[in-house]
Write a protein that holds these residues in place. Structure first.
Motif, PDB file in Angstrom:
ATOM      1  N   ARG A 123      -7.291   0.874  12.559  1.00 21.65           N
ATOM      2  CA  ARG A 123      -6.979   1.044  11.147  1.00 21.65           C
ATOM      3  C   ARG A 123      -6.688  -0.328  10.526  1.00 21.65           C
ATOM      4  O   ARG A 123      -6.413  -1.298  11.238  1.00 21.65           O
ATOM      5  CB  ARG A 123      -5.764   1.962  10.964  1.00 21.65           C
ATOM      6  CG  ARG A 123      -5.905   3.314  11.646  1.00 21.65           C
ATOM      7  CD  ARG A 123      -6.795   4.259  10.897  1.00 21.65           C
ATOM      8  NE  ARG A 123      -6.143   4.754   9.685  1.00 21.65           N
ATOM      9  CZ  ARG A 123      -6.593   5.778   8.965  1.00 21.65           C
ATOM     10  NH1 ARG A 123      -7.722   6.399   9.329  1.00 21.65           N
ATOM     11  NH2 ARG A 123      -5.962   6.180   7.872  1.00 21.65           N
ATOM     12  N   GLU A 133       0.308   2.138   2.954  1.00 20.30           N
ATOM     13  CA  GLU A 133      -0.618   3.154   3.450  1.00 20.30           C
ATOM     14  C   GLU A 133      -0.210   3.536   4.870  1.00 20.30           C
ATOM     15  O   GLU A 133      -0.552   2.851   5.837  1.00 20.30           O
ATOM     16  CB  GLU A 133      -2.050   2.616   3.433  1.00 20.30           C
ATOM     17  CG  GLU A 133      -3.118   3.659   3.664  1.00 20.30           C
ATOM     18  CD  GLU A 133      -3.437   4.471   2.413  1.00 20.30           C
ATOM     19  OE1 GLU A 133      -4.199   5.460   2.529  1.00 20.30           O
ATOM     20  OE2 GLU A 133      -2.943   4.125   1.325  1.00 20.30           O
ATOM     21  N   PHE A 137      -5.427   1.777   6.339  1.00 21.41           N
ATOM     22  CA  PHE A 137      -6.623   2.219   5.623  1.00 21.41           C
ATOM     23  C   PHE A 137      -7.742   2.524   6.611  1.00 21.41           C
ATOM     24  O   PHE A 137      -7.807   1.960   7.709  1.00 21.41           O
ATOM     25  CB  PHE A 137      -7.090   1.140   4.641  1.00 21.41           C
ATOM     26  CG  PHE A 137      -6.169   0.943   3.463  1.00 21.41           C
ATOM     27  CD1 PHE A 137      -6.289   1.730   2.334  1.00 21.41           C
ATOM     28  CD2 PHE A 137      -5.178  -0.038   3.490  1.00 21.41           C
ATOM     29  CE1 PHE A 137      -5.447   1.558   1.240  1.00 21.41           C
ATOM     30  CE2 PHE A 137      -4.335  -0.225   2.412  1.00 21.41           C
ATOM     31  CZ  PHE A 137      -4.461   0.578   1.282  1.00 21.41           C
ATOM     32  N   GLU A 142     -12.007   0.201   1.723  1.00 25.18           N
ATOM     33  CA  GLU A 142     -10.987   1.048   1.094  1.00 25.18           C
ATOM     34  C   GLU A 142      -9.739   0.225   0.773  1.00 25.18           C
ATOM     35  O   GLU A 142      -9.125   0.377  -0.287  1.00 25.18           O
ATOM     36  CB  GLU A 142     -10.623   2.212   2.013  1.00 25.18           C
ATOM     37  CG  GLU A 142      -9.611   3.167   1.400  1.00 25.18           C
ATOM     38  CD  GLU A 142      -9.139   4.242   2.376  1.00 25.18           C
ATOM     39  OE1 GLU A 142      -9.099   5.415   1.972  1.00 25.18           O
ATOM     40  OE2 GLU A 142      -8.792   3.890   3.526  1.00 25.18           O
ATOM     41  N   LEU A 143      -9.370  -0.665   1.676  1.00 24.44           N
ATOM     42  CA  LEU A 143      -8.209  -1.531   1.472  1.00 24.44           C
ATOM     43  C   LEU A 143      -8.397  -2.395   0.228  1.00 24.44           C
ATOM     44  O   LEU A 143      -7.509  -2.478  -0.628  1.00 24.44           O
ATOM     45  CB  LEU A 143      -7.993  -2.397   2.714  1.00 24.44           C
ATOM     46  CG  LEU A 143      -6.787  -3.335   2.754  1.00 24.44           C
ATOM     47  CD1 LEU A 143      -6.409  -3.627   4.208  1.00 24.44           C
ATOM     48  CD2 LEU A 143      -7.037  -4.666   2.047  1.00 24.44           C
ATOM     49  N   SER A 146      -8.298  -0.372  -3.003  1.00 27.15           N
ATOM     50  CA  SER A 146      -6.923   0.000  -3.332  1.00 27.15           C
ATOM     51  C   SER A 146      -6.150  -1.187  -3.902  1.00 27.15           C
ATOM     52  O   SER A 146      -5.393  -1.044  -4.873  1.00 27.15           O
ATOM     53  CB  SER A 146      -6.216   0.528  -2.077  1.00 27.15           C
ATOM     54  OG  SER A 146      -4.858   0.778  -2.335  1.00 27.15           O
TER      55      SER A 146
END
Length: 364
Positions: A123, A133, A137, A142-143, A146
């Motif tokens: 992750r 999170e 993530f 995605e990180l 965000s």
């Protein structure tokens, strides 16, 4: 008049202002520069203690703004776990002036955050807000997506608010040697790997703290010419120190510098003020009554007293009505008050994770 002290009011003398009063009757510690009304657009950021300001404002129906409320459908507990609604944007805790300056620079200028990402068990974690999170993530993409949402929220918060409340918490931090970029927590604690050749401990001195806060203020005031900044210093002691000092003296060193910086900025910047929540919780006049048994967590009654002083001093300065929170049933005499934040909630503060490395836990 034979000398200036003859005409001073009673709150300028220790005997009449402190020694002869019950601690809960000590009043008028804050002489606010600026009026903060219920319609004032207020945002909050900083260390863990800053969370109390937003809660108190909402409880009294003040206009606290959340610029990154998160997706619909989350339960209240999920919102807490994912750091939605904790501050006015999803940075997690911002402990130092340098960290605040970094976030503002990335949000308000063309500067781009470093590409560094921490990994753990497949992750991905943001080095600058690793706790937002839970479990990390799913992907680097995605990180970054965000983080872009958070940077947009910061820019909107600065430009769209009237008062920016920032709670300074620490002078200690960990940074990358080559660039000086500062992490939210020591690499290797939450995720990532610690590299002695790459990572360096920093304990900011007065001049560095002043320079960083001044630069942060300059960015905010340039983006919003009406903005007022209200500084506080967190009364919560350090969880751990890498300074080589005892943690008690390291705490005194850190908080004293932050408090001095706040005073200097109030004296030199018309749009900066300081509210003394730090003094109300920690001063010997209060005999530690607002701390839990661990001498670190602040009890709900301490938070309530701090915020009551905030609204009372505002009302006194601007002839307003004192904002009162909804009534809460008093605790039974034998009941032991729990800390304002539970153990699970404290772990949402990245610094609290360091407590797990204390010797009694490490060798348990």
């Amino acid at each position: 008049m034979t000398h200036p002290y003859e005409s001073l009011p009673e709150d300028r003398f220790w005997r009449t202002a402190v020694a002869e009063r019950d601690a809960l009757e000590i009043a008028g510690l804050w002489k606010p520069k600026h009026a903060i009304a219920r319609r004032t657009r207020i945002v909050t950021a900083g260390s863990c203690f800053a969370q109390h300001f937003s809660k108190a404002l909402v409880a009294r129906r003040y206009r606290w703004l959340d610029f990154e409320p998160g997706p619909a459908g989350l339960t209240p507990e999920q919102r807490k776990d994912y750091h939605y609604g904790t501050f006015s944007f999803r940075t997690g805790n911002i402990y130092t002036p340098k960290m605040l300056l970094q976030w503002l620079t990335w949000a308000l200028t063309d500067a781009v955050p470093p590409d560094e990402v921490w990994e753990k068990d497949g992750r991905f974690y943001d080095p600058f807000r690793p706790g937002v999170e839970p479990g990390g993530f799913v992907s680097v993409e995605e990180l970054h997506a965000s983080r872009r949402d958070t940077l947009r929220a910061i820019a909107e918060a600065v430009r769209g608010s009237h008062v920016f409340v920032f709670t300074m918490g620490l002078t200690e931090a960990w940074a990358e040697k080559a660039t000086g970029v500062e992490y939210a927590v020591c690499p290797g604690t939450v995720a990532g790997s610690f590299d002695e050749g790459r990572h360096v401990f920093v304990n900011h001195g007065f001049r560095a703290l002043m320079d960083d806060m001044t630069a942060a203020l300059r960015l905010m005031f340039r983006a919003n010419r009406r903005l007022i900044v209200l500084l506080t210093v967190s009364p919560v002691p350090l969880t751990a120190t890498a300074s080589g000092q005892h943690v008690l003296t390291a705490t005194s060193h850190s908080k004293s510098l932050l408090r001095a910086v706040a005073s200097e900025l109030v004296a030199t910047q018309a749009r900066v003020d300081y509210f003394p929540s730090y003094e109300i919780i920690t001063h010997t006049a209060y005999r530690g009554r607002f701390f839990a048994q661990n001498m670190r967590s602040v009890l709900p009654e301490g938070v309530d007293h701090v915020m009551a002083q905030f609204f009372r001093d505002q009302a006194a300065a601007f002839r307003g009505e004192v904002a009162v929170a909804p009534a809460v049933a008093p605790a039974a005499p034998e009941e032991v008050l729990e800390p304002e934040m539970t153990e699970a909630e404290e772990l949402r503060c990245e610094e609290e994770i360091l407590a797990a490395f204390a010797p009694d836990q490490r060798h348990a």
